[in-house]
Write a protein that holds these residues in place. Structure first.
Motif, PDB file in Angstrom:
ATOM      1  N   ALA A 171       3.153  -2.931  13.742  1.00 19.04           N
ATOM      2  CA  ALA A 171       2.956  -3.911  12.592  1.00 19.04           C
ATOM      3  C   ALA A 171       1.949  -2.306  11.558  1.00 19.04           C
ATOM      4  O   ALA A 171       1.814  -2.544  10.233  1.00 19.04           O
ATOM      5  N   ALA A 172       0.793  -2.010  12.608  1.00 20.16           N
ATOM      6  CA  ALA A 172      -0.055  -1.117  12.051  1.00 20.16           C
ATOM      7  C   ALA A 172       0.081  -0.225  10.762  1.00 20.16           C
ATOM      8  O   ALA A 172       0.153   0.320   9.505  1.00 20.16           O
ATOM      9  N   ALA A 173       1.135   0.969  11.537  1.00 20.08           N
ATOM     10  CA  ALA A 173       2.053   2.051  11.081  1.00 20.08           C
ATOM     11  C   ALA A 173       2.994   1.815   9.781  1.00 20.08           C
ATOM     12  O   ALA A 173       2.445   1.779   8.904  1.00 20.08           O
ATOM     13  N   ILE A 174       3.493   0.503   9.540  1.00 16.26           N
ATOM     14  CA  ILE A 174       4.102  -0.288   8.855  1.00 16.26           C
ATOM     15  C   ILE A 174       3.443  -0.368   7.483  1.00 16.26           C
ATOM     16  O   ILE A 174       3.153   0.074   5.931  1.00 16.26           O
ATOM     17  N   PHE A 175       1.600  -0.959   7.411  1.00 17.51           N
ATOM     18  CA  PHE A 175       1.164  -1.307   6.871  1.00 17.51           C
ATOM     19  C   PHE A 175       0.558  -0.326   5.917  1.00 17.51           C
ATOM     20  O   PHE A 175       0.052   0.157   4.966  1.00 17.51           O
ATOM     21  N   SER A 176       0.435   1.324   6.712  1.00 20.11           N
ATOM     22  CA  SER A 176      -0.338   2.110   6.317  1.00 20.11           C
ATOM     23  C   SER A 176       0.564   2.715   5.432  1.00 20.11           C
ATOM     24  O   SER A 176      -0.336   3.521   4.721  1.00 20.11           O
ATOM     25  N   ILE A 177       1.916   2.742   5.708  1.00 21.18           N
ATOM     26  CA  ILE A 177       2.471   4.002   4.836  1.00 21.18           C
ATOM     27  C   ILE A 177       2.322   3.350   4.114  1.00 21.18           C
ATOM     28  O   ILE A 177       2.469   4.022   2.394  1.00 21.18           O
ATOM     29  N   ILE A 178       2.501   1.227   3.736  1.00 27.15           N
ATOM     30  CA  ILE A 178       2.736   1.350   2.405  1.00 27.15           C
ATOM     31  C   ILE A 178       1.730   1.446   1.451  1.00 27.15           C
ATOM     32  O   ILE A 178       2.157   1.727   0.421  1.00 27.15           O
ATOM     33  N   MET A 179       0.302   1.480   2.016  1.00 30.20           N
ATOM     34  CA  MET A 179      -1.160   1.647   1.649  1.00 30.20           C
ATOM     35  C   MET A 179      -0.760   2.694   1.221  1.00 30.20           C
ATOM     36  O   MET A 179      -1.338   2.932   0.028  1.00 30.20           O
ATOM     37  N   TYR A 180      -0.465   4.017   2.030  1.00 28.29           N
ATOM     38  CA  TYR A 180      -0.236   5.401   0.901  1.00 28.29           C
ATOM     39  C   TYR A 180       0.343   5.797   0.311  1.00 28.29           C
ATOM     40  O   TYR A 180       0.032   6.671  -0.620  1.00 28.29           O
ATOM     41  N   GLY A 181       1.627   4.947   0.043  1.00 30.80           N
ATOM     42  CA  GLY A 181       2.467   4.998  -1.153  1.00 30.80           C
ATOM     43  C   GLY A 181       2.308   4.570  -2.594  1.00 30.80           C
ATOM     44  O   GLY A 181       3.088   4.269  -3.214  1.00 30.80           O
ATOM     45  N   SER A 182       1.217   3.842  -2.114  1.00 25.16           N
ATOM     46  CA  SER A 182       1.159   2.994  -2.999  1.00 25.16           C
ATOM     47  C   SER A 182       0.308   3.739  -4.561  1.00 25.16           C
ATOM     48  O   SER A 182       1.161   3.341  -6.113  1.00 25.16           O
ATOM     49  N   PRO A 183       0.269   4.916  -4.216  1.00 24.84           N
ATOM     50  CA  PRO A 183       0.662   5.861  -5.760  1.00 24.84           C
ATOM     51  C   PRO A 183       1.336   6.409  -6.228  1.00 24.84           C
ATOM     52  O   PRO A 183       1.543   7.125  -7.241  1.00 24.84           O
TER      53      PRO A 183
END
Length: 245
Positions: free
Chosen positions: A136-148
């Motif tokens: 769960a944490a990894a999925i949303f970490s990738i989403i956060m980093y992918g926002s730019p």
């Protein structure tokens, strides 16, 4: 083994420092929001999604979920507090329609976190709890980093780094790299993988900055060309007027 533990701790501390700068970066934006008493064209979605990432990562780093990862909980707990502040300010100054949308997303975010926390505590134990919370944490970490990614596309399109601040890109790279190494040393894929993605995206941003730094971009160049044309037209119009007189 002792050297690895020391390096593991050092990279975790460095990750905390760079992560703090990353979480503090929006302060400039929200100072403007508070002064103008308006959210203008800013979107509140990135802050709500980052809040979810921080909450899940804080939960994952707790000793009863993932041993030896308290440094993860410390920085993400701090980040959760800052992101909660940003979301609150956004909700205060946002228009009614935007306020309702962000409130709805915030409800979903808190529901997701509550579900992950309750399921992992009540239904799962030991390694299963770690794996479930880690995914769960990894999925949303990738989403956060992918926002730019949308900003990177804009940089390529306009050939200008106006909307991609250098220091923000630098701290994305440093933070991602620090936690990537931390995850590798700790043999933790749930930390290494998403932050490896963050390190690569940070590198890509810095490369784009190096390529387009100092270039005026299409929009600015167009504005300047327009002003030059207007200046060139002024004398001719004046001469025509004098001739008519």
């Amino acid at each position: 083994m002792a050297i690895i533990k020391i390096l593991h701790t050092l990279f975790g501390i460095f990750g905390n420092i760079t992560g703090l700068f990353l979480f503090l970066a929006p302060m400039i934006t929200f100072k403007r929001v508070i002064m103008n008493k308006s959210t203008e064209q800013f979107s509140g979605i990135p802050y709500v999604m980052t809040l979810l990432n921080c909450l899940l990562s804080t939960w994952y780093g707790l000793p009863f979920v993932s041993p030896n990862n308290m440094l993860v909980s410390i920085i993400n707990g701090t980040g959760a507090g800052l992101e909660a502040f940003y979301v609150l300010v956004f909700l205060i100054f946002a228009p009614k329609k935007e306020k309702a949308k962000i409130s709805g997303i915030l409800f979903v975010v808190l529901s997701i976190f509550s579900t992950v926390a309750l399921v992992s505590m009540l239904a799962l134990h030991d390694n299963k709890r770690k794996v479930f919370s880690g995914f769960a944490a990894a999925i949303f970490s990738i989403i956060m980093y992918g926002s730019p990614l949308s900003i990177m596309r804009l940089v390529i399109k306009t050939k200008s780094v106006e909307y991609m601040p250098f220091f923000l890109s630098l701290f994305v790279f440093l933070c991602g790299t620090s936690w990537f190494v931390y995850g590798l040393l700790g043999k933790d894929p749930f930390i290494a993988v998403p932050n490896g993605v963050g390190s690569l995206l940070g590198t890509a941003q810095l490369i784009l900055y190096a390529i387009y730094k100092g270039k005026k971009g299409q929009s600015k160049k167009g504005e300047e060309d327009g002003r030059v044309e207007m200046e060139l037209e002024k004398p001719s119009n004046t001469q025509n007027g004098d001739a008519k007189a």
